[in-house]
Design a protein around this motif. Structure first.
Motif, short mmCIF file in Angstrom:
data_model
loop_
_atom_site.label_atom_id
_atom_site.label_comp_id
_atom_site.label_asym_id
_atom_site.label_seq_id
_atom_site.Cartn_x
_atom_site.Cartn_y
_atom_site.Cartn_z
N GLY A 164 11.69 -14.15 -1.32
CA GLY A 164 11.97 -14.79 -3.01
C GLY A 164 12.58 -12.99 -3.79
N ASN A 165 13.13 -13.30 -5.38
CA ASN A 165 13.63 -11.50 -5.70
C ASN A 165 13.58 -12.04 -7.19
OD1 ASN A 165 15.64 -9.73 -5.82
ND2 ASN A 165 16.91 -10.91 -7.22
N ILE A 166 12.95 -10.50 -7.63
CA ILE A 166 12.32 -10.21 -8.89
C ILE A 166 13.26 -9.10 -9.46
CG2 ILE A 166 10.77 -9.29 -10.70
CD1 ILE A 166 8.38 -10.31 -8.07
N LYS A 167 14.25 -10.02 -9.64
CA LYS A 167 15.06 -8.65 -10.94
C LYS A 167 14.70 -7.54 -11.60
CE LYS A 167 19.68 -8.52 -13.01
NZ LYS A 167 21.06 -9.52 -13.86
N GLY A 168 15.07 -6.79 -10.63
CA GLY A 168 14.74 -5.42 -11.97
C GLY A 168 13.43 -4.70 -11.76
N PHE A 169 12.49 -5.08 -10.31
CA PHE A 169 10.69 -4.92 -9.66
C PHE A 169 11.27 -4.96 -8.53
CE2 PHE A 169 6.70 -5.44 -8.82
CZ PHE A 169 6.26 -5.07 -9.60
N LYS A 170 11.34 -2.96 -8.43
CA LYS A 170 11.39 -3.35 -7.23
C LYS A 170 10.41 -1.90 -7.14
CE LYS A 170 16.47 -2.39 -7.61
NZ LYS A 170 18.03 -1.88 -7.32
N LYS A 171 9.15 -1.78 -7.64
CA LYS A 171 8.04 -0.62 -7.10
C LYS A 171 7.03 -1.22 -7.55
CE LYS A 171 7.08 4.15 -6.79
NZ LYS A 171 7.11 4.17 -5.32
N GLY A 172 6.92 -1.69 -6.75
CA GLY A 172 4.51 -2.13 -7.58
C GLY A 172 4.70 -3.22 -6.65
N LYS A 173 3.41 -3.98 -6.84
CA LYS A 173 2.39 -4.99 -6.24
C LYS A 173 3.00 -6.64 -6.29
CE LYS A 173 -0.82 -1.53 -4.52
NZ LYS A 173 -2.26 -1.32 -3.79
N LEU A 174 3.15 -7.10 -5.93
CA LEU A 174 2.73 -8.63 -5.76
C LEU A 174 1.64 -9.09 -4.83
CD1 LEU A 174 6.44 -9.66 -4.88
CD2 LEU A 174 5.50 -9.27 -7.61
N TYR A 175 0.65 -10.29 -6.06
CA TYR A 175 -0.20 -11.11 -5.28
C TYR A 175 0.27 -12.47 -5.04
CZ TYR A 175 -1.98 -6.53 -6.18
OH TYR A 175 -2.72 -4.72 -6.21
#
Length: 238
Positions: A30-41
């Motif tokens: 996937g791709n989360i536009k605008g979110f380049k630093k952080g964590k996904l769970y």
């Protein structure tokens, strides 16, 4: 000698990466536009508690990838950790199934702008939600009418409003039951039965249960639905 060792190490690393990519029967990209630093769970509900299946760290890129193993199609959550942000738009529910699933969205409208492809159950779930949201809107209108009526609005009948709400609820339940029955060859059927119409008359739930294909009956939600229906029948027979 050094060249041989380097080549051997390189081959080991490549094989290791290849094996990692082939782990599990579910690939989520996937791709989360605008979110380049952080964590996904990637999470799922286990005994009423959210449990993390995978943690993905983003550092300079908005794309992500996860490889999991699931026994059968089930609802999972993609949670974005915004750090100090208090946004409630952090958790995205999606109907995962073995194969490849892609999730495209953006950080500002994480839930609203999500486009999920690769899952037939997800497709059916989104179609179902569109109609259910219309029932919800009508319900809110009747509740608003009730509130205004209690405050003295003219031409308001509490009895008439109650009849409308009951009729709407019945219509919603029948739609959900029919949708589950129509799609009894997919895991969306027992999921709807368990989450949206679990308190419906047994005869309707029994019809859905008997219509499930053997494969769906053996799935996570198929088994849960069977167990639930069995317990409810036993309870009502007492």
């Amino acid at each position: 000698m050094h060249k041989i060792l380097f080549a051997a190490l390189s081959l080991t690393v490549l094989l290791s990466c290849s094996e990692k990519k082939n782990e599990g029967n579910l690939e989520i990209t996937g791709n989360i536009k605008g979110f380049k630093k952080g964590k996904l769970y990637i999470q799922k509900i286990e005994d009423t508690t959210l449990v993390a299946l995978d943690t993905i760290v983003l550092n300079g890129t908005s794309t992500f990838e996860s490889h999991l193993n699931i026994d059968s199609p089930e609802m999972l959550y993609l949670f974005v950790d915004r750090g100090v942000s208090n946004s409630i738009d952090n958790n995205l529910l999606f109907f995962a199934e073995p194969g490849k699933i892609n999730i495209d969205t953006d950080v500002d409208y994480f839930f609203a702008n999500a486009k999920i492809t690769g899952s037939k159950n997800q497709e059916l779930y989104e179609e179902y939600k569109k109609i259910i949201s219309k029932f919800n809107d009508q319900q809110l209108e009747l509740i608003q009418e009730e509130i205004l009526g209690q405050k003295g609005a003219k031409k308001y009948s509490a009895e008439e409003n109650k009849k409308k709400q009951e009729a709407l609820l019945k219509k919603r339940y029948l739609y959900a039951a029919n949708y589950a029955l129509t799609n009894a060859n997919k895991e969306i059927a027992p999921y709807i039965a368990l989450t949206d119409i679990y308190d419906m008359q047994i005869k309707f739930l029994d019809t859905i249960h008997k219509s499930m294909t053997p494969e769906v009956a053996k799935s996570k939600y198929g088994k849960k639905f069977s167990d639930y229906l069995k317990k409810r029948k036993a309870s009502e027979e007492q």
